[in-house]
Design a protein around this motif. Structure first.
Motif, PDB file in Angstrom:
ATOM      1  N   ASN A  83     -21.345  -6.017  28.427  1.00 20.34           N
ATOM      2  CA  ASN A  83     -21.567  -5.211  27.217  1.00 20.34           C
ATOM      3  C   ASN A  83     -21.356  -6.077  25.972  1.00 20.34           C
ATOM      4  O   ASN A  83     -20.901  -7.222  26.075  1.00 20.34           O
ATOM      5  CB  ASN A  83     -20.656  -3.967  27.206  1.00 20.34           C
ATOM      6  CG  ASN A  83     -19.192  -4.335  27.374  1.00 20.34           C
ATOM      7  OD1 ASN A  83     -18.694  -5.239  26.717  1.00 20.34           O
ATOM      8  ND2 ASN A  83     -18.505  -3.655  28.275  1.00 20.34           N
ATOM      9  N   SER A 158     -24.196  -5.855  12.612  1.00 23.01           N
ATOM     10  CA  SER A 158     -25.333  -5.243  13.315  1.00 23.01           C
ATOM     11  C   SER A 158     -26.607  -5.586  12.560  1.00 23.01           C
ATOM     12  O   SER A 158     -26.637  -5.491  11.333  1.00 23.01           O
ATOM     13  CB  SER A 158     -25.221  -3.721  13.318  1.00 23.01           C
ATOM     14  OG  SER A 158     -24.060  -3.294  13.971  1.00 23.01           O
ATOM     15  N   ASP A 187     -25.648  -8.598  16.023  1.00 27.13           N
ATOM     16  CA  ASP A 187     -25.733  -7.612  17.105  1.00 27.13           C
ATOM     17  C   ASP A 187     -27.116  -6.958  17.015  1.00 27.13           C
ATOM     18  O   ASP A 187     -27.385  -6.159  16.113  1.00 27.13           O
ATOM     19  CB  ASP A 187     -24.591  -6.598  16.916  1.00 27.13           C
ATOM     20  CG  ASP A 187     -24.639  -5.453  17.907  1.00 27.13           C
ATOM     21  OD1 ASP A 187     -25.630  -5.333  18.659  1.00 27.13           O
ATOM     22  OD2 ASP A 187     -23.681  -4.650  17.910  1.00 27.13           O
ATOM     23  N   LYS A 213     -30.834   0.560  25.611  1.00 28.58           N
ATOM     24  CA  LYS A 213     -31.480   1.447  24.626  1.00 28.58           C
ATOM     25  C   LYS A 213     -32.976   1.143  24.576  1.00 28.58           C
ATOM     26  O   LYS A 213     -33.726   1.558  25.440  1.00 28.58           O
ATOM     27  CB  LYS A 213     -30.819   1.245  23.264  1.00 28.58           C
ATOM     28  CG  LYS A 213     -29.307   1.487  23.286  1.00 28.58           C
ATOM     29  CD  LYS A 213     -28.691   1.153  21.942  1.00 28.58           C
ATOM     30  CE  LYS A 213     -27.172   1.181  21.986  1.00 28.58           C
ATOM     31  NZ  LYS A 213     -26.610   2.513  22.138  1.00 28.58           N
TER      32      LYS A 213
END
Ligand SMILES: Cc1ncc(COP(=O)(O)O)c(C=O)c1O
Length: 388
Positions: A83, A158, A187, A213
């Protein structure tokens, strides 16, 4: 107007039964995963321990290269992990927070698990500096750039913000970080697979994300790109036998680091998840991110127009160039609306300070967006009637 991307719908069984608008959370499972899982079981059942040398040991690097092709990363520069939080830990373990350069800069729009990880590094010397959003949608880029100074060691951010789908100016952030000698960890969880990502063009130091995703790859696989010049010299302290030059010599004493991508891996790899991830990555590469992006801009604009017609608050940038694949709509009683939509097989989610997140993907029909918004309208109407 016919939509050529809809021909992929038959590859995703769940689209027959649901209005699947939740690829920001868990992309639909490609049909090919059934065969991939069967193949995994067959290999284990028939080849047993020989499977390691016949393919399993190298699988993490192979899947890394498949993901690397989407990132425009050179071969061998992408390792695979469980992860994103683990990816942060691998990078952090390459860094030294004991000196004056110990500042970690990010925004409060970062994904919470990433923030929890960096906050927990304070006892090791990390000084976290968090830049606050003004509007809950965008990141004040100038303020973020100003916070990146010569004491900054790392900027874990992100690319696309999970709450609002705001696209951060990654190039400006990387350029400023490099000017003062800091690293950036980008990210790309909410960007790769829905907007183009080019790690070479960005010249970013590290990029990470997961496949579950927009890449339709299921849980259990994340990727970590390390820029090759850094990959040749960094030494992760969070390490293990995968990173050793001779893992099967079982040598005693300190590790002798091998080259990337194994240099950044540690223990036994997660074979079933790696196998499950491949069909989704393959389809995304086949469809092409440019085509996905084009469609996504059109469909997210449509969602915003529909929300505007009803006067609902949109917590997502209106400029399609600044918006990823999600539209967050905070209609009245949005949390309850989310629960009601789920009961009607319209799959979406709800996040605080965001509202209901609608995420069409290349397999979404325009009519499904109309149907989801019509359902919200109907639920709100019924609620008004019953509360009168
Ligand atoms: C931007 C972003 N980063 C990270 C994560 C998840 O992190 P992890 O893979 O550690 O669970 C998510 C969502 O699940 C996300 O949206």
């Amino acid at each position: 107007m016919s939509d050529p991307l809809l021909r992929y719908r038959s590859e995703f069984p769940i689209l027959e039964r649901t209005n699947y608008l939740i690829s920001n959370s868990l992309g639909a499972m490609p049909r090919g995963v059934y065969d991939a899982m069967k193949g995994y079981a067959e290999t284990w059942a028939t080849r047993g321990v020989r499977a390691w040398e016949e393919g399993w040991w190298m699988l993490g690097a192979e899947v890394g290269d498949e993901l690397g092709a989407l990132l425009n990363a050179p071969k061998g520069s992408v390792s695979t992990h469980q992860n994103v939080t683990t990816c942060q830990a691998v990078v952090a373990s390459c860094l030294d927070f004991s000196g004056k350069r110990n500042k970690v800069v990010y925004t409060d729009m970062n994904f919470p698990s990433v923030m929890y990880f960096w906050e927990a590094q304070r006892p090791y010397g990390a000084r976290v500096h968090m830049v606050k959003t003004d509007d809950g949608i965008t990141v004040p880029t100038e303020r973020l750039l100003d916070a990146i100074d010569e004491h900054t060691l790392v900027v874990p951010i992100s690319h696309v913000i999970f709450r609002s789908a705001f696209i951060q100016d990654a190039k400006a952030i990387v350029d400023k970080a490099h000017k003062v000698g800091a690293y950036v960890i980008l990210d790309t969880f909410q960007s790769l697979g829905t907007i183009p990502v080019d790690v070479r063009q960005l010249n970013v130091d590290f990029a990470c994300g997961g496949v579950l995703k927009w890449l339709c790859g299921g849980p259990g696989v994340a990727y970590l790109y390390v820029r090759p010049d850094l990959g040749a010299k960094l030494e992760p302290k969070f390490t293990g036998w995968s990173a050793h030059q001779q893992p099967f010599n079982f040598e005693i004493g300190p590790t002798k680091y091998t080259d990337p991508p194994f240099r950044f891996m540690n223990g036994t790899p997660h074979i079933p998840s790696l196998e499950a991830a491949r069909p989704g990555i393959k389809i995304i590469r086949e469809v092409g991110v440019d085509k996905i992006r084009e469609k996504s801009k059109r469909q997210t604009s449509k969602l915003i127009a529909l929300a505007d017609q009803h006067g609902w608050r949109v917590n997502t940038p209106r400029d399609p160039e600044k918006r990823g694949g999600t539209v967050s709509i905070d209609m009245p009683d949005s949390h309850d609306i989310c629960r009601e939509l789920l009961k009607r097989e319209i799959l979406i989610d709800w996040r605080p300070q965001a509202g209901v997140r609608f995420s069409p993907h290349f397999y979404t029909k325009d009519e499904e967006l109309d149907a989801a918004i019509a359902a919200v309208e109907e639920i709100l109407r019924e609620r008004t009637v019953t509360t009168r």
